[in-house]
Design an enzyme around this catalytic site. Sequence first.
Site, PDB file in Angstrom:
ATOM      1  CG  HIS A   1      -0.421  -0.038   2.534  1.00 17.82           C
ATOM      2  ND1 HIS A   1       0.003   1.079   3.190  1.00 17.82           N
ATOM      3  CD2 HIS A   1      -0.204  -1.065   3.389  1.00 17.82           C
ATOM      4  CE1 HIS A   1       0.448   0.743   4.392  1.00 17.82           C
ATOM      5  NE2 HIS A   1       0.341  -0.550   4.533  1.00 17.82           N
TER       6      HIS A   1
ATOM      7  CG  ASP B   1      -2.763   3.978   2.657  1.00 20.16           C
ATOM      8  OD1 ASP B   1      -2.234   2.952   2.172  1.00 20.16           O
ATOM      9  OD2 ASP B   1      -3.700   3.933   3.466  1.00 20.16           O
TER      10      ASP B   1
ATOM     11  CG  ASP C   1       2.499  -0.047   7.932  1.00 24.51           C
ATOM     12  OD1 ASP C   1       2.221  -0.646   6.887  1.00 24.51           O
ATOM     13  OD2 ASP C   1       1.656   0.202   8.822  1.00 24.51           O
TER      14      ASP C   1
ATOM     15  CD  GLU D   1      -3.294  -1.712   5.003  1.00 21.16           C
ATOM     16  OE1 GLU D   1      -3.455  -2.754   5.639  1.00 21.16           O
ATOM     17  OE2 GLU D   1      -2.804  -0.676   5.514  1.00 21.16           O
ATOM     18  CD  GLU D   2      -1.889   1.881   7.463  1.00 18.08           C
ATOM     19  OE1 GLU D   2      -2.651   1.403   8.327  1.00 18.08           O
ATOM     20  OE2 GLU D   2      -0.694   1.562   7.355  1.00 18.08           O
TER      21      GLU D   2
ATOM     22  CD  GLU E   1       0.902  -4.133   5.409  1.00 14.47           C
ATOM     23  OE1 GLU E   1       1.651  -3.454   6.154  1.00 14.47           O
ATOM     24  OE2 GLU E   1      -0.156  -3.696   4.927  1.00 14.47           O
TER      25      GLU E   1
ATOM     26  CG  HIS F   1       0.070   2.063  12.488  1.00 17.18           C
ATOM     27  ND1 HIS F   1      -1.244   1.639  12.492  1.00 17.18           N
ATOM     28  CD2 HIS F   1       0.529   1.763  11.257  1.00 17.18           C
ATOM     29  CE1 HIS F   1      -1.544   1.098  11.325  1.00 17.18           C
ATOM     30  NE2 HIS F   1      -0.470   1.155  10.561  1.00 17.18           N
TER      31      HIS F   1
HETATM   32 ZN   LIG Z   1       0.706  -1.543   6.340  1.00 14.90          ZN
END
Ligand SMILES: [Zn+2]
Length: 382
Positions: free
Chosen positions: A79, A81, A111, A143-144, A168, A355
């Site tokens: 992903h 984003d 990530d 995706e997030e 990932e 995150h």
């Molecule tokens: Zn991810």
Amino acid sequence: MTDLKQYRQALGQLVALPSVSCASPRLDMSNRQVVDLLANWFADLGFKTQVEALPGQPNKANLIATLGSGEGGLVLAGHTDTVPFDEHSWDQDPFKLTEKHDRLYGLGATDMKGFFPVILAAVKDFRHKPLKAPLTIIATADEETSMAGARALAKQHHHQARAAIIGEPTGLKPIRMHKGIMMEAVHVRGHSGHSSDPALGNNALEAMNIVMADLLSFRHELQSKYQHAGFAVTVPTLNLGCIHGGDNPNRICGDCELQFDLRSLPGMDNQQLHAELDHRLAPLAQRLNVDITLRSLFDDVPAFEQAADSQLVLQCEALTGNAAVSAAFATEAPFLQQLGMETVVLGPGSIDQAHQPNEFIPLDQIAPAVTVLQQLIRHYCC
Ligand SMILES: [Zn+2]
């Protein structure tokens, strides 16, 4: 030998292009700059590239880049984003890739913008040899938040490789399963009135008390029926997350809403769980003389399991020397699997750094990740 200088340079460019996706429109951004940059890079390597805007969202797009043609082959997916960030908690600019102690720091470094330069490094050796089966790079949007990018692919595309890797951050351990996620709201509408006489209304909070007890028995039933030893939490979970109702002690509460999540195991069907919940709540509404409505707060993510003895899982285990395990987080894997591909989640970096402020990818995982991808490309495309 992996060229770490080129890796740093490419990741630096990706990190410098903000692509936050967020349920709050105030923080949500387009991912087009990242997708366009990746499209240019892969086009330069001889890939055929398609940038596809998401339905109803012209500022969000998926990239599909293909080298070679024919049946079968391999998909490498990720992903584009990132999650939002707390600028004041970072020790450096989150959009400026910074190297310290053999780590590259930046928003999305692990990530998972960091996976794309791994792909670039891996495919360089293959661009001058014709592939027997196609190699496809998929870069998704959102995706997030909603997984809208992967959902759109699952709906629109028929291109189907034999196998797909989602890069990932798993510390190069293959992940072959995760739980599904549903987030639901149950709303009880009674009737408000003066608290001095219960006959003047119908208390939504009291009805909710019974609804909550019923949800907890539903959880107990699910947990007695379903267990999976491959997960750290071996049973499906149902968490009562928040509740809002009423306004004043001297009024009978007219409305109350409870939000909860349900994490399903592979083999459980989210739509069926939703229908079962509806089915249990209807008689309660009748008995208590209130309206009860159940709605999904987000589109659900299905549970994911790739069979332990499937070729891709065995291949990834052999290449990494790590047994395939489950993850505690959800991914786009069930959507790629819906396209008919064997799917495994496997990439450099750790979810522990994702995150959060000062996200980084350790440099010592780059070369091993490149080697694993090259071996997979050789196996599926050469
Ligand atoms: Zn991810």
